[in-house]
Scaffold this motif. Structure first.
Motif, short mmCIF file in Angstrom:
data_model
loop_
_atom_site.label_atom_id
_atom_site.label_comp_id
_atom_site.label_asym_id
_atom_site.label_seq_id
_atom_site.Cartn_x
_atom_site.Cartn_y
_atom_site.Cartn_z
N ASP A 223 0.86 -1.18 0.00
CA ASP A 223 0.00 0.00 0.00
C ASP A 223 0.89 1.22 0.00
OD1 ASP A 223 -2.08 1.80 0.23
OD2 ASP A 223 -2.40 1.45 2.37
N LEU A 224 1.06 1.84 -1.16
CA LEU A 224 1.91 3.02 -1.31
C LEU A 224 1.03 4.25 -1.46
CD1 LEU A 224 4.61 1.72 -3.84
CD2 LEU A 224 4.34 1.23 -1.40
N ASP A 235 5.38 8.84 -1.34
CA ASP A 235 6.25 9.31 -0.25
C ASP A 235 6.07 8.49 1.03
OD1 ASP A 235 3.80 10.32 0.72
OD2 ASP A 235 4.19 12.33 -0.07
N ASP A 236 5.34 7.37 0.93
CA ASP A 236 5.09 6.50 2.07
C ASP A 236 4.69 5.12 1.57
OD1 ASP A 236 4.38 6.50 5.20
OD2 ASP A 236 2.83 5.37 4.15
N GLY A 237 5.07 4.09 2.33
CA GLY A 237 4.68 2.75 1.93
C GLY A 237 4.60 1.78 3.09
N SER A 238 3.59 0.92 3.07
CA SER A 238 3.45 -0.17 4.04
C SER A 238 3.32 -1.47 3.26
CB SER A 238 2.20 0.03 4.92
OG SER A 238 2.27 1.26 5.61
N ILE A 239 4.18 -2.45 3.55
CA ILE A 239 4.24 -3.66 2.74
C ILE A 239 4.31 -4.88 3.64
CG2 ILE A 239 5.50 -4.88 0.92
CD1 ILE A 239 6.63 -2.19 0.01
N ALA A 371 3.32 -2.04 -8.52
CA ALA A 371 2.24 -2.78 -9.19
C ALA A 371 1.24 -3.34 -8.18
CB ALA A 371 2.83 -3.90 -10.04
N ALA A 372 1.75 -3.89 -7.09
CA ALA A 372 0.87 -4.47 -6.07
C ALA A 372 -0.01 -3.41 -5.44
CB ALA A 372 1.71 -5.18 -5.02
N SER A 373 0.55 -2.23 -5.20
CA SER A 373 -0.23 -1.17 -4.59
C SER A 373 -1.35 -0.69 -5.51
CB SER A 373 0.69 0.01 -4.24
OG SER A 373 -0.04 1.05 -3.61
N ALA A 374 -1.12 -0.74 -6.80
CA ALA A 374 -2.13 -0.28 -7.77
C ALA A 374 -3.17 -1.35 -8.08
CB ALA A 374 -1.43 0.17 -9.04
N SER A 375 -2.97 -2.55 -7.60
CA SER A 375 -3.82 -3.69 -7.96
C SER A 375 -4.85 -4.00 -6.87
CB SER A 375 -2.95 -4.92 -8.21
OG SER A 375 -3.72 -6.08 -8.39
N ASP A 376 -5.94 -4.60 -7.28
CA ASP A 376 -6.93 -5.10 -6.31
C ASP A 376 -6.58 -6.49 -5.82
OD1 ASP A 376 -8.48 -2.80 -6.46
OD2 ASP A 376 -9.63 -3.55 -8.18
#
Length: 385
Positions: A223-224, A235-239, A371-376
């Motif tokens: 989740d970016l 400017d932030d990310g949780s993975i 890619a993962a952040s942009a995907s459902d």
């Protein structure tokens, strides 16, 4: 032995990381900066060269001219490797030109502008047989190396959980509008690529997690966010992380965590114990156990491994900091150069240097996080390159 001769592309006046590379390379007296293409602006390049006490004929205004001119010099005079300290979009073309001209490469991270370039770079290295280093400097700390060896020796048992965080606060407001050169290019997709936060610092966190734990990230749920209005890049990310041995993990990276400086921290937990290390307290490694008190390991003590000792310069109680860790990457790399030129095997210290494998894994992580952040789709498996 003669010093190893280094050239540099980028890193002229006003640059940050170029000066860090130069200080780190110079720290042990084994490397000499002999030439550079510090800026495409002729006057800025000239001033940068003068400030570094280089002869004017070894100061270039473009990297292609530098490669051809250096290659034409006598072997005992020309540079032996080039340090690439430009914005990301130039990493691959400069590295390709250097390798094609017969020079080894030390690159700032991330390795390239995108994953495809990293794969192409790996092919070129295979063709040329030359050396490539990547400045994941946090792996250079003595106690990071100690942590890796302790895990590899099985002291923690099978790894179950990895938690790594890298919060900064310097981009919490629009520094890119405040004549901040470092902010401007990192938030420009044309220069930085598809990510700011994950591409700049998240990839460091991922690399450190894999380096210490000895297991590779195999899948992510990301989740970016671009919190500051008007930004095209995160400017932030949780993975969330899954590792190839079945371990799970969490990676947090942020450039908008107000009040944080450079708070990289990692915790690794196995079946029998855990460990904790913080970049802002780098001389301390904590080992945690269920059946006995926490152990506090400190840099430069005799109970540490030979590899940690080989990467330590000062007595106990004297901080081994960022520049020393950075210098350890350079010392490992020039150890590889000396072994390459003399046809001898690598020692343990020289073998422990980030290279093209980490370059490809890093770019793979960055692209799949975006890619993962942009995907459902919840989980994205990282392709195995």
């Amino acid at each position: 032995m003669a010093k190893i001769r280094m050239g540099m592309v980028g890193g002229g006046e006003g640059a940050f990381i170029g000066a860090v590379h130069r200080m780190a390379a110079a720290l042990d007296g084994e490397i000499e900066l002999v030439c550079g293409a510090f800026s495409r602006n002729a006057e800025r390049a000239r001033r940068s060269g003068e400030a570094l006490h280089l002869p004017s004929e070894r100061v270039y205004t473009d990297y292609k001219t530098m490669m051809s001119a250096e290659a034409a010099l006598p072997a005992e005079k020309r540079m032996q490797f080039v340090a690439i300290v430009t914005p990301n979009h130039l990493h691959y073309p400069v590295a390709e030109a250097a390798l094609r001209a017969g020079f080894h490469v030390m690159s700032d991270k991330p390795a390239t502008f995108n994953l495809q370039e990293a794969l192409q770079l790996r092919d070129i290295l295979g063709e040329t047989g030359l050396l490539y280093g990547l400045s994941h400097a946090y792996t250079g700390y003595p106690l990071v190396k100690e942590a890796r060896l302790r895990v590899a020796a099985g002291e923690l048992g099978a790894i179950r959980k990895v938690v790594v965080e890298y919060p900064q606060g310097w981009l919490a407001d629009r520094q890119e509008d405040a004549d901040n050169k470092q902010a401007a290019w990192r938030l420009d997709p044309a220069q930085a690529g598809i990510s700011s936060c994950i591409g700049d610092i998240g990839v460091h966190a991922a690399n450190l997690a894999e380096y210490i734990s000895g297991v590779n990230i195999s899948a992510i749920c990301a989740d970016l966010t671009a919190f500051v209005e008007g930004r095209a890049l995160d400017d932030d990310g949780s993975i969330l992380l899954r590792f190839d041995n079945g371990a799970k993990g969490v990676l947090m990276a942020s450039q908008v965590s107000v009040g944080e400086e450079n708070a990289l921290k990692i915790r690794v937990y196995g079946e029998k114990g855990g460990l904790e290390w913080s970049q802002q307290e780098p001389n301390t490694l904590l080992l945690k156990w269920a059946d006995r008190p926490i152990e506090i390991l400190r840099t430069a003590n005799g109970y540490l491994s030979p590899l940690a000792a080989a990467n330590t310069r000062t007595p106990t109680g004297h901080p081994e900091g960022y520049l020393e860790a950075f210098a350890n990457i350079y010392m490992a790399f020039i150890g590889q150069i000396r072994a390459f030129e003399n046809g001898v095997a690598l020692d343990e210290r020289s073998a422990d240097c980030p290279g093209i494998t980490e370059a490809v894994r890093g770019m793979n992580f960055i692209e799949n996080a975006v890619a993962a952040s942009a995907s459902d789709v919840k989980w994205h498996t990282l392709p195995n390159y």
